[in-house]
Motif scaffolding. Structure first.
Motif, PDB file in Angstrom:
ATOM      1  N   GLY A 142       0.790  -1.223   0.000  1.00 43.29           N
ATOM      2  CA  GLY A 142       0.000   0.000   0.000  1.00 43.29           C
ATOM      3  C   GLY A 142       0.825   1.277   0.000  1.00 43.29           C
ATOM      4  O   GLY A 142       0.329   2.328   0.384  1.00 43.29           O
ATOM      5  N   ASP A 186      -4.576  -1.088  10.725  1.00 45.09           N
ATOM      6  CA  ASP A 186      -6.023  -1.249  10.764  1.00 45.09           C
ATOM      7  C   ASP A 186      -6.433  -2.414   9.856  1.00 45.09           C
ATOM      8  O   ASP A 186      -5.622  -2.955   9.114  1.00 45.09           O
ATOM      9  CB  ASP A 186      -6.742   0.063  10.428  1.00 45.09           C
ATOM     10  CG  ASP A 186      -6.558   0.489   8.992  1.00 45.09           C
ATOM     11  OD1 ASP A 186      -6.635  -0.362   8.080  1.00 45.09           O
ATOM     12  OD2 ASP A 186      -6.333   1.692   8.775  1.00 45.09           O
ATOM     13  N   ILE A 188      -8.033  -2.894   7.101  1.00 46.86           N
ATOM     14  CA  ILE A 188      -7.838  -2.864   5.648  1.00 46.86           C
ATOM     15  C   ILE A 188      -6.363  -3.017   5.294  1.00 46.86           C
ATOM     16  O   ILE A 188      -5.990  -3.816   4.441  1.00 46.86           O
ATOM     17  CB  ILE A 188      -8.424  -1.563   5.064  1.00 46.86           C
ATOM     18  CG1 ILE A 188      -9.941  -1.636   5.248  1.00 46.86           C
ATOM     19  CG2 ILE A 188      -8.004  -1.381   3.614  1.00 46.86           C
ATOM     20  CD1 ILE A 188     -10.780  -1.057   4.188  1.00 46.86           C
ATOM     21  N   MET A 189      -5.536  -2.291   6.021  1.00 49.21           N
ATOM     22  CA  MET A 189      -4.093  -2.424   5.834  1.00 49.21           C
ATOM     23  C   MET A 189      -3.648  -3.852   6.115  1.00 49.21           C
ATOM     24  O   MET A 189      -2.838  -4.434   5.408  1.00 49.21           O
ATOM     25  CB  MET A 189      -3.412  -1.513   6.858  1.00 49.21           C
ATOM     26  CG  MET A 189      -2.582  -0.383   6.350  1.00 49.21           C
ATOM     27  SD  MET A 189      -3.085   0.417   4.874  1.00 49.21           S
ATOM     28  CE  MET A 189      -2.140  -0.478   3.710  1.00 49.21           C
ATOM     29  N   ASP A 191      -5.380  -6.524   5.845  1.00 44.97           N
ATOM     30  CA  ASP A 191      -5.839  -7.376   4.767  1.00 44.97           C
ATOM     31  C   ASP A 191      -4.889  -7.302   3.578  1.00 44.97           C
ATOM     32  O   ASP A 191      -4.565  -8.312   2.961  1.00 44.97           O
ATOM     33  CB  ASP A 191      -7.238  -6.897   4.361  1.00 44.97           C
ATOM     34  CG  ASP A 191      -8.007  -7.974   3.646  1.00 44.97           C
ATOM     35  OD1 ASP A 191      -7.851  -9.144   4.024  1.00 44.97           O
ATOM     36  OD2 ASP A 191      -8.743  -7.636   2.710  1.00 44.97           O
ATOM     37  N   GLN A 192      -4.435  -6.105   3.273  1.00 41.86           N
ATOM     38  CA  GLN A 192      -3.507  -5.939   2.152  1.00 41.86           C
ATOM     39  C   GLN A 192      -2.195  -6.672   2.441  1.00 41.86           C
ATOM     40  O   GLN A 192      -1.656  -7.358   1.577  1.00 41.86           O
ATOM     41  CB  GLN A 192      -3.231  -4.455   1.904  1.00 41.86           C
ATOM     42  CG  GLN A 192      -4.463  -3.717   1.371  1.00 41.86           C
ATOM     43  CD  GLN A 192      -4.234  -2.216   1.264  1.00 41.86           C
ATOM     44  OE1 GLN A 192      -3.315  -1.667   1.864  1.00 41.86           O
ATOM     45  NE2 GLN A 192      -5.083  -1.549   0.500  1.00 41.86           N
ATOM     46  N   ASN A 195      -2.677 -10.362   2.191  1.00 44.54           N
ATOM     47  CA  ASN A 195      -2.748 -10.777   0.795  1.00 44.54           C
ATOM     48  C   ASN A 195      -1.351 -10.894   0.195  1.00 44.54           C
ATOM     49  O   ASN A 195      -1.073 -11.799  -0.588  1.00 44.54           O
ATOM     50  CB  ASN A 195      -3.547  -9.760  -0.023  1.00 44.54           C
ATOM     51  CG  ASN A 195      -5.025 -10.066   0.041  1.00 44.54           C
ATOM     52  OD1 ASN A 195      -5.419 -11.223   0.119  1.00 44.54           O
ATOM     53  ND2 ASN A 195      -5.847  -9.045   0.028  1.00 44.54           N
TER      54      ASN A 195
ATOM     55  N   GLU B  55     -11.003   3.318   8.703  1.00 43.72           N
ATOM     56  CA  GLU B  55      -9.585   3.009   8.793  1.00 43.72           C
ATOM     57  C   GLU B  55      -8.784   4.170   9.354  1.00 43.72           C
ATOM     58  O   GLU B  55      -9.308   5.265   9.575  1.00 43.72           O
ATOM     59  CB  GLU B  55      -9.037   2.498   7.455  1.00 43.72           C
ATOM     60  CG  GLU B  55      -8.955   3.503   6.345  1.00 43.72           C
ATOM     61  CD  GLU B  55      -8.997   2.829   4.974  1.00 43.72           C
ATOM     62  OE1 GLU B  55      -7.995   2.215   4.575  1.00 43.72           O
ATOM     63  OE2 GLU B  55     -10.033   2.929   4.291  1.00 43.72           O
ATOM     64  N   SER B  56      -7.533   3.904   9.583  1.00 40.18           N
ATOM     65  CA  SER B  56      -6.648   4.861  10.210  1.00 40.18           C
ATOM     66  C   SER B  56      -6.668   6.203   9.489  1.00 40.18           C
ATOM     67  O   SER B  56      -6.621   6.257   8.268  1.00 40.18           O
ATOM     68  CB  SER B  56      -5.244   4.269  10.175  1.00 40.18           C
ATOM     69  OG  SER B  56      -4.387   5.046  10.927  1.00 40.18           O
ATOM     70  N   GLU B 276     -10.268  -6.813  -2.540  1.00 37.13           N
ATOM     71  CA  GLU B 276      -9.017  -6.174  -2.214  1.00 37.13           C
ATOM     72  C   GLU B 276      -9.111  -4.681  -2.489  1.00 37.13           C
ATOM     73  O   GLU B 276      -9.289  -4.261  -3.616  1.00 37.13           O
ATOM     74  CB  GLU B 276      -7.921  -6.805  -3.063  1.00 37.13           C
ATOM     75  CG  GLU B 276      -6.624  -6.867  -2.331  1.00 37.13           C
ATOM     76  CD  GLU B 276      -5.573  -7.510  -3.205  1.00 37.13           C
ATOM     77  OE1 GLU B 276      -4.523  -6.889  -3.370  1.00 37.13           O
ATOM     78  OE2 GLU B 276      -5.836  -8.613  -3.713  1.00 37.13           O
ATOM     79  N   LEU B 277      -8.997  -3.902  -1.447  1.00 36.38           N
ATOM     80  CA  LEU B 277      -9.005  -2.454  -1.623  1.00 36.38           C
ATOM     81  C   LEU B 277      -7.590  -1.991  -1.866  1.00 36.38           C
ATOM     82  O   LEU B 277      -6.702  -2.281  -1.090  1.00 36.38           O
ATOM     83  CB  LEU B 277      -9.514  -1.778  -0.345  1.00 36.38           C
ATOM     84  CG  LEU B 277     -10.938  -1.271  -0.297  1.00 36.38           C
ATOM     85  CD1 LEU B 277     -11.076  -0.254   0.789  1.00 36.38           C
ATOM     86  CD2 LEU B 277     -11.379  -0.711  -1.639  1.00 36.38           C
ATOM     87  N   GLU B 278      -7.399  -1.288  -2.933  1.00 43.21           N
ATOM     88  CA  GLU B 278      -6.061  -0.811  -3.248  1.00 43.21           C
ATOM     89  C   GLU B 278      -5.695   0.377  -2.368  1.00 43.21           C
ATOM     90  O   GLU B 278      -6.547   1.180  -1.995  1.00 43.21           O
ATOM     91  CB  GLU B 278      -6.003  -0.345  -4.711  1.00 43.21           C
ATOM     92  CG  GLU B 278      -6.283  -1.442  -5.724  1.00 43.21           C
ATOM     93  CD  GLU B 278      -5.172  -2.458  -5.791  1.00 43.21           C
ATOM     94  OE1 GLU B 278      -4.003  -2.076  -5.588  1.00 43.21           O
ATOM     95  OE2 GLU B 278      -5.483  -3.642  -6.021  1.00 43.21           O
ATOM     96  N   GLY B 279      -4.423   0.495  -2.120  1.00 40.78           N
ATOM     97  CA  GLY B 279      -3.877   1.714  -1.539  1.00 40.78           C
ATOM     98  C   GLY B 279      -4.497   2.153  -0.230  1.00 40.78           C
ATOM     99  O   GLY B 279      -4.997   1.356   0.542  1.00 40.78           O
ATOM    100  N   ALA B 280      -4.432   3.432  -0.009  1.00 43.70           N
ATOM    101  CA  ALA B 280      -4.907   4.015   1.236  1.00 43.70           C
ATOM    102  C   ALA B 280      -5.751   5.229   0.885  1.00 43.70           C
ATOM    103  O   ALA B 280      -5.719   5.713  -0.242  1.00 43.70           O
ATOM    104  CB  ALA B 280      -3.702   4.419   2.083  1.00 43.70           C
ATOM    105  N   ARG B 296     -11.033   4.688  -5.017  1.00 41.43           N
ATOM    106  CA  ARG B 296     -10.785   3.284  -4.681  1.00 41.43           C
ATOM    107  C   ARG B 296     -12.011   2.412  -4.921  1.00 41.43           C
ATOM    108  O   ARG B 296     -11.967   1.199  -4.680  1.00 41.43           O
ATOM    109  CB  ARG B 296     -10.404   3.158  -3.202  1.00 41.43           C
ATOM    110  CG  ARG B 296      -9.122   3.885  -2.845  1.00 41.43           C
ATOM    111  CD  ARG B 296      -8.968   3.992  -1.338  1.00 41.43           C
ATOM    112  NE  ARG B 296      -8.344   2.838  -0.730  1.00 41.43           N
ATOM    113  CZ  ARG B 296      -8.360   2.593   0.584  1.00 41.43           C
ATOM    114  NH1 ARG B 296      -8.987   3.423   1.387  1.00 41.43           N
ATOM    115  NH2 ARG B 296      -7.763   1.542   1.075  1.00 41.43           N
TER     116      ARG B 296
END
Ligand SMILES: Nc1ncnc2c1ncn2[C@@H]1O[C@H](COP(=O)(O)OP(=O)(O)OP(=O)(O)O)[C@@H](O)[C@H]1O
Ligand SMILES: Nc1ncnc2c1ncn2[C@@H]1O[C@H](COP(=O)(O)OP(=O)(O)O)[C@@H](O)[C@H]1O
Ligand code: SF4
Ligand code: SF4
Ligand SMILES: [Mg+2]
Ligand SMILES: [Mg+2]
Lengths: 357, 353
Positions: A142, A186, A188-189, A191-192, A195, B55-56, B276-280, B296
């Motif tokens: 990310g 967090d 989402i992070m 999860d990345q 993966n 998220e953060s 899968e969510l890309e990036g931030a 996103r």
């Protein structure tokens, strides 16, 4: 099955603190096969990071291996010197993502310089190949690949953690030790990163030792797991075996203490009490003060890891890789069933649970 | 129990000015502000526990800081029992501070290591001129399962475990019997076994004492144990809100779906479909018009260049996403940007099991 890539055999590790000493790891044993992902699980202070550091010859100065063996590809490495660890093991064979590593980057050099240094010392990748790999690693955790040449102070804490993960993984070592790699991130992070960790495994044959207190992360990414309690290995084996038939009381309670988004109304188990502080190699079960089924014998001898028998699956279980260290291992599953049944009846009459009205 | 409206958060906005260099100041160059919280509306009624997840960096802590009065708001308002925060006088603040309490994320940071538990618990009572301190402190310690109280009253925070410290923080927040408690990731620093105990305690005590709770976290799995309803926040804005189980089972906003799908399940047989969510998220600076998730979002459309309004998709369930409203008369709907309706938070649907 071939020889495991890593074997830890009755390992005991002690720290000297002033006059006294603390035993952080007590007769711990487990193994990891080539390509296998193993989760090392247990509560804070149970000895997980200590084991990880010992594998790299990087124990804190006041720590030492008192007894036991560490075998890497069959070779004993526990007595290796600093030079031997540097030459033969670190980064190339075993690389570690240290816990709370956010602040371990050198603030006065670009992050890419660090990557090049490591690549240069341990591989024959060209500079551009190394940078390409590093960029790719950046992207998947990310971070923008264009930022590899920035300094760590330009990154937030979470971003630094991700940069370090990229740094540890980009050379694809034989064993990656990840110490709480996603705890500071967090969901989402996390999860990345998970993966990416899964992706690495598809593309290489490296093994992983993933240290975490989050069993859901282990269930999702690992083949096997080792559960520790206060310096001792409580249970080890394939994740599905431990999930289907948890046998050590600690693991049983832990599974029920864990929140599961699928069942927001389920009652959570609470594990009362605290692990003991060990001044010596434990000659008792360290779970004895917290165990609902403890008997006198539990405080007289340290239970040995033994194969879990008495399961529906074929064979007599003696060659099973599912092992547990509990003297009441054959009775405990039954006792737990009874306890749960009783718990349910009392709960109907008003438990201490403050759930929905 | 009577249903009282305690807190109304009305189009709340908190912008931070970005630091300017000397040169920029000399050149009178303006910098865009950090849009930490933007146009957030919600209501807190008595006996409600509301989660805010995201998220953060999405603005959760900032939201709580503004609600606590620790940071001044820059737009919108907070209305406590009919009185506007922007018009609070000294007395209103005193009353507010007594009735709205906070539990911080890090129990290691939030307690002064040199203050005994006794001092920690007496302090709020002293500030608000309450007698029988000893009695109240003991009762409170018993309620948070720190017994025997006399033993804990004389301890210092470094002598307590993480879970015990967080119980002390909970005791401190509840000792004045407030209307509302705000909790910022109250269990994220704790071990699993301790975490379960603190979650149960929090859920139980807020029910028993009739305290409302705003619980913020990035992790819906812990929030869902405590909260009746949950709001989802993205880059300073609320994008969806619904009763907890509904949100988990029928998330509508693409971001909520991604957030829920990113939670690992403690079951090795479970195949999680990851979106899968890309990036931030982007930096919350110069965000301008349009859906903030559009860079996103897997569902993104042309219309997403305009800011989506909050829409009620079913009772108590609203979301701000162009997928969920009728674009027939979009010109009137979209242009109003800053006037979303307050989110009505609801008590749980009852026990679904
Ligand atoms: N004092 C400040 N000055 C400038 N910007 C700030 C300040 N405090 C917060 N921000 C910015 O506002 C945004 C929201 O931050 P906030 O701390 O509220 O996030 P959060 O949702 O609590 O994140 P986390 O989950 O990491 O705790 C971020 O972009 C942050 O960098
Ligand atoms: N350098 C040290 N000196 C003294 N004690 C230590 C040192 N490092 C770790 N310990 C102790 O060893 C035990 C295990 O620590 P650690 O391996 O860090 O646990 P975990 O990683 O499982 O949380 C703990 O009791 C810890 O306090
Ligand atoms: S050995 Fe005894 S105390 Fe230890 S887990 Fe088994 S029953 Fe419990
Ligand atoms: S408004 Fe558009 S970009 Fe935003 S979440 Fe909905 S579909 Fe995605
Ligand atoms: Mg550790
Ligand atoms: Mg925060």
């Amino acid at each position: 099955m071939s020889q495991p890539i890593l074997e830890v055999d009755d390992l005991t590790i002690e720290f000297q603190t002033g006059e006294s000493s603390i035993t952080a790891v007590s007769d711990a044993s487990f193994s990891i096969e080539q390509g296998e992902y193993m989760g090392l699980v247990g509560e804070s202070g149970c000895g997980k990071s200590t084991i990880a550091k010992a594998l790299l010859g990087a124990l804190d100065k006041n720590g030492r291996i008192v007894s036991g063996k560490i075998l890497y590809e069959g070779e004993e490495i526990q007595d290796f010197t600093e030079e031997e660890f540097n030459e033969k093991i670190r980064w190339k064979e075993i690389a570690m993502i240290p816990q709370a590593s956010m602040n371990s980057l050198d603030p006065i050099q670009p992050i890419s310089r660090k990557a090049l240094e490591i690549a240069d010392a341990h591989t024959d990748l060209s500079k551009s190949e190394a940078l390409d790999r590093f960029k790719e690693a950046f992207e998947i955790v990310g971070l923008q690949p264009s930022r590899i040449s920035e300094y760590s102070f330009q990154f937030s804490g979470g971003m630094r953690q991700r940069a370090i993960i990229a740094l540890t993984l980009f050379l694809r070592p034989t064993i990656v030790i990840a110490d709480e790699p996603t705890t500071a991130l967090d969901v989402i992070m996390q999860d990345q990163v998970l993966n990416y960790i899964k992706k690495i495994r598809e593309e290489t044959n490296s093994s992983m030792m993933m240290i975490t207190h989050d069993i859901s992360v282990v269930f999702e990414t690992c083949d096997t797991m080792t559960v520790m309690h206060s310096g001792q290995v409580a249970e080890t084996g394939p994740v599905t075996d431990l999930y289907d038939s948890p046998t050590h009381p600690y693991l049983m309670l832990l599974q029920d203490a864990f929140p599961d988004i699928r069942y927001p109304n389920r009652d959570l188990e609470v594990i009362d009490g605290y692990p003991p502080e060990l001044t010596d190699k434990a000659d008792f079960c360290t779970f004895v003060d917290r165990c609902p089924w403890a008997v006198d014998e539990c405080s007289q001898t340290a239970p040995r890891l033994e194969s879990v028998t008495d399961r529906s699956v074929s064979g007599d279980g003696s060659d099973s890789t599912h092992k547990v260290a509990c003297i009441r291992k054959d009775e405990v599953p039954q006792l737990n069933e009874e306890r749960k049944r009783q718990g349910r009846t009392t709960a109907d009459g008003g438990s201490d649970e403050g759930d929905l009205p | 129990m009577t249903d009282e409206l305690l807190l109304q958060v009305e189009n709340l906005e908190k912008y931070y000015a970005q630091k300017r260099s000397l040169k920029e100041i000399a050149l009178r160059k303006e910098k865009d502000p950090v849009q930490a919280v933007d146009d957030v509306s919600m209501e807190v009624h008595s006996n409600q526990s509301i989660g805010v997840i995201g998220e953060s960096g999405c603005g959760k802590t900032t939201l709580l800081e503004v609600l606590m009065g620790l940071e001044p708001l820059t737009g919108g308002d907070v209305i406590y029992r009919g009185t506007r925060m922007s018009e609070f006088d000294r007395e209103d603040w005193l009353k507010y501070r007594r009735n709205v309490q906070i539990i911080f994320q890090d129990p290691f940071d939030s307690l002064d290591p040199k203050q005994r538990v006794r001092t920690v618990l007496y302090e709020p009572l002293r500030v608000h001129g309450i007698e029988d301190k000893e009695q109240r402190a003991r009762e409170m310690l018993e309620r948070v399962n720190l017994g025997p109280p006399e033993q804990f009253l004389s301890k210092y925070p470094p002598q307590l475990s993480g879970g015990e410290k967080q119980r002390v923080a909970i005791a401190r927040a509840l000792i004045l019997q407030p209307d509302v408690v705000l909790a910022d990731e109250p269990v994220s620093m704790l071990d699993v076994s301790t975490q379960a105990a603190v979650l149960k305690l929090l859920s139980h005590l807020t029910d028993e004492m009739g305290v409302s709770l705003i619980y913020i976290s990035h992790d819906l799995s812990t929030v869902s144990y405590v909260c009746d309803s949950v709001n989802v926040m993205y880059l300073g804005r609320l994008v969806e809100g619904a009763p907890t189980e509904r949100l988990i089972n029928e998330p509508q906003h693409p971001y909520t779906q991604a957030l829920i799908n990113s939670i690992p399940i403690p079951d090795p047989y479970h195949e999680r479909e990851t979106i899968e969510l890309e990036g931030a998220p982007r930096e919350p600076i110069g965000l301008g018009e349009g859906c903030r998730f559009r860079d996103r979002c897997p569902e993104r459309m042309d219309i997403c260049e305009k800011t989506p309004l909050d829409t009620e998709i079913s009772e108590h369930h609203q979301t701000a996403c162009h997928l969920y409203y009728d674009h027939e008369d979009e010109s009137t709907q979209v242009s109003t940007g800053g006037e979303s309706q307050p989110r009505e938070s609801v008590p749980a649907d009852g026990d679904d099991q």
